[in-house]
Write a protein that holds these residues in place. Structure first.
Motif, short mmCIF file in Angstrom:
data_model
loop_
_atom_site.label_atom_id
_atom_site.label_comp_id
_atom_site.label_asym_id
_atom_site.label_seq_id
_atom_site.Cartn_x
_atom_site.Cartn_y
_atom_site.Cartn_z
N ALA A 1 9.00 -28.79 -30.58
CA ALA A 1 8.50 -29.60 -31.70
C ALA A 1 8.16 -28.72 -32.90
CB ALA A 1 7.28 -30.39 -31.26
N ALA A 2 7.58 -27.54 -32.63
CA ALA A 2 7.18 -26.65 -33.72
C ALA A 2 8.38 -25.90 -34.30
CB ALA A 2 6.14 -25.66 -33.22
N LEU A 3 9.29 -25.47 -33.44
CA LEU A 3 10.42 -24.64 -33.86
C LEU A 3 11.56 -25.44 -34.46
CD1 LEU A 3 11.63 -21.72 -33.79
CD2 LEU A 3 12.54 -22.30 -31.54
N ARG A 4 11.77 -26.64 -33.91
CA ARG A 4 12.89 -27.50 -34.31
C ARG A 4 14.22 -26.75 -34.20
NH1 ARG A 4 12.59 -29.76 -39.74
NH2 ARG A 4 13.68 -31.58 -38.90
N PRO A 5 14.54 -26.26 -32.98
CA PRO A 5 15.76 -25.46 -32.82
C PRO A 5 17.01 -26.30 -32.94
CG PRO A 5 14.82 -25.99 -30.69
CD PRO A 5 13.84 -26.50 -31.71
N ASP A 6 18.10 -25.63 -33.19
CA ASP A 6 19.40 -26.31 -33.28
C ASP A 6 20.10 -26.39 -31.94
OD1 ASP A 6 19.82 -26.55 -36.40
OD2 ASP A 6 18.99 -24.56 -36.01
N VAL A 7 19.81 -25.41 -31.05
CA VAL A 7 20.42 -25.37 -29.72
C VAL A 7 19.34 -25.00 -28.72
CG1 VAL A 7 22.21 -24.35 -28.26
CG2 VAL A 7 22.61 -24.60 -30.73
N VAL A 8 19.33 -25.72 -27.59
CA VAL A 8 18.38 -25.46 -26.50
C VAL A 8 19.19 -25.15 -25.25
CG1 VAL A 8 16.52 -26.39 -25.07
CG2 VAL A 8 16.68 -27.05 -27.50
N PHE A 9 18.90 -24.01 -24.60
CA PHE A 9 19.60 -23.62 -23.38
C PHE A 9 18.69 -23.82 -22.17
CE2 PHE A 9 22.12 -21.09 -26.40
CZ PHE A 9 23.40 -21.38 -25.95
N VAL A 10 19.26 -24.42 -21.13
CA VAL A 10 18.58 -24.59 -19.85
C VAL A 10 19.54 -24.19 -18.75
CG1 VAL A 10 17.42 -26.20 -18.29
CG2 VAL A 10 17.25 -26.55 -20.77
N CYS A 11 19.12 -23.30 -17.84
CA CYS A 11 19.95 -22.90 -16.70
C CYS A 11 19.51 -23.63 -15.44
CB CYS A 11 19.82 -21.40 -16.44
SG CYS A 11 20.95 -20.39 -17.39
N SER A 12 20.45 -24.21 -14.73
CA SER A 12 20.14 -24.80 -13.43
C SER A 12 21.37 -24.73 -12.53
CB SER A 12 19.70 -26.25 -13.58
OG SER A 12 19.28 -26.76 -12.33
N PRO A 13 21.32 -23.88 -11.48
CA PRO A 13 20.26 -22.94 -11.12
C PRO A 13 20.14 -21.83 -12.15
CG PRO A 13 21.66 -23.42 -9.22
CD PRO A 13 22.38 -23.94 -10.43
N ASN A 14 18.92 -21.30 -12.24
CA ASN A 14 18.64 -20.28 -13.24
C ASN A 14 19.02 -18.90 -12.73
OD1 ASN A 14 17.46 -19.33 -15.74
ND2 ASN A 14 15.80 -18.50 -14.49
N ASN A 15 19.63 -18.13 -13.61
CA ASN A 15 19.94 -16.73 -13.34
C ASN A 15 19.01 -15.87 -14.19
OD1 ASN A 15 21.20 -14.29 -12.74
ND2 ASN A 15 22.97 -14.67 -14.02
N PRO A 16 18.19 -15.00 -13.61
CA PRO A 16 18.32 -14.35 -12.30
C PRO A 16 17.41 -14.87 -11.20
CG PRO A 16 16.81 -13.09 -13.64
CD PRO A 16 17.23 -14.27 -14.48
N THR A 17 16.66 -15.93 -11.45
CA THR A 17 15.63 -16.31 -10.47
C THR A 17 16.16 -17.20 -9.35
OG1 THR A 17 14.95 -18.28 -11.72
CG2 THR A 17 13.89 -16.18 -12.29
#
Length: 385
Positions: free
Chosen positions: A156-172
């Motif tokens: 909400a504060a940043l108002r990014p143009d692209v949001v990345f989400v990993c699932s499953p996440n690398n490296p965890t």
């Protein structure tokens, strides 16, 4: 000798490290999340047939729109996830990294911002910087899950143009649930229309169902995948996305002409003919991964729940020293830059047993009692494939 500092390099690239991981000649290599099983001989023969056929037309450019391959990838997604998509919703390129690059060329760039939740796949940040897109690292909890409330506030504060989400996440190795993705998507659309990219490079290894159905009715949600892991085709370099047809049109504006060679297309099509065989290897790897998790915990290690073809484990007071102790025993794993943790790819049963033998010995010589807890704010660009 000229150094990088002497070159007129872009400011955002100064001080950065090139992507990569050690490639050492050791008995057991479990550091780059490769599928350990070579392609079966009938598939190798089928690739040879397909490539020979393609070679007869190499004097001509390949299908620039990759129609046949996109059609087969759409069929694969529908069959394996239960969610039907059309060829007009699928795009393919030279590895998922090129897919991500094309998305950032189309939706990021100078004056625009991308956010991801680290530790995560470092190429999201590196490709962002490479396309002139500003990068911001978002928060995770101590168990490596995304801090949804904090993430929503930051979006909400940043108002990014692209949001990345990993699932499953690398490296965890942690999976991201649908509720979290939807919460982040809604936050991103409320701030301003933003692209949300769900990276499912390890999706076939997950205990959880694919997040592909979430793209329905959400034109700014994109799912990316690869044939490197589940298909045992890291050397092929074939990645793809599924999204609203308008997103596919958008990346075609920035793709290079004839970007995917006829040989790559032929090889990928051959591999898709052997989906059942290759996914059989995936089931073996999932069982081995779960065995590794169970045995590591029995030794006394802390192990992050894994939905991928690798395991993150710790905790180490000296992570790099522990990494070296494994290497001294002929086992190459990954020092992934997360303080106190290491990561091991799931290999063949024999490779995994060798790793576990080393892990048992290393545990007795590298105390985990004095390492600090992960605070959720680690930032790293060390992570590899």
């Amino acid at each position: 000798m000229t150094s990088l500092d002497d070159l007129p390099l872009r400011d955002e690239l100064r001080g950065q490290s090139a992507y990569g991981a050690p490639q050492l000649d050791v008995a057991v290599r479990l550091n780059t999340n490769e599928n350990p099983y070579p392609l079966p001989e009938p598939l190798v023969a089928r690739i040879a047939e397909r490539v020979a056929e393609a070679a007869r037309g190499l004097n001509r450019y390949p299908d620039r729109d990759v129609v046949e391959l996109r059609t087969e990838l759409a069929r694969y997604l529908g069959r394996t996830t239960g969610h039907l998509v059309g060829a007009d919703q699928v795009w393919a390129a030279n590895g998922s990294n090129e897919v991500i690059q094309q998305l950032l060329q189309a939706f990021g760039g100078p004056g625009r911002t991308a956010i991801g939740f680290e530790p995560s796949y470092s190429m999201h940040a590196l490709i962002s910087r490479g396309t002139g897109t500003a990068w911001v690292s978002g928060p995770r909890h101590a168990d490596f899950t995304i801090d949804t409330g904090a993430a929503r506030r930051e979006i909400a504060a940043l108002r990014p143009d692209v949001v990345f989400v990993c699932s499953p996440n690398n490296p965890t190795g942690t999976a991201t649930d649908a509720e979290t993705v939807l919460a982040l998507y809604d936050a991103a659309q409320a701030a301003k229309p933003s692209l949300v990219v769900v990276d499912e490079a390890y999706g076939e290894f997950s205990h959880q169902p694919s997040l592909l159905p979430l793209i329905e009715g959400r034109p700014n949600l994109v799912l990316t995948r690869t044939m490197s892991k589940a298909f045992g085709a890291a050397g092929l370099r074939l990645g793809y996305l599924a999204a609203d047809p308008a997103v596919v049109e958008a990346v075609q504006l920035v793709r290079l002409p004839y970007h995917l060679s006829a040989v790559n297309q032929a090889t990928a099509l051959a591999a898709l003919e052997y989906t059942d065989t290759l996914l059989g290897y995936v089931e073996q790897l999932k069982a081995e991964r779960d065995r590794v998790v169970t045995e590591l915990r029995a030794f006394g290690y802390r192990v992050t729940d894994s939905d991928a073809n690798f395991v993150q484990f710790g905790r180490f007071a000296d992570g790099h020293g522990a990494w070296q102790a494994f290497l001294d025993r002929g086992v190459l794993i990954r020092d992934n830059g997360v303080p106190g943790w290491l990561r091991a790819t799931t290999g063949t049963p024999g490779e995994n047993s060798a790793f576990l033998d080393a892990a048992k010995a290393v545990f007795t010589t590298h105390s985990t009692e004095h390492s600090t807890e992960y605070s959720g704010d680690s930032r790293t660009d060390k992570e590899s494939a």
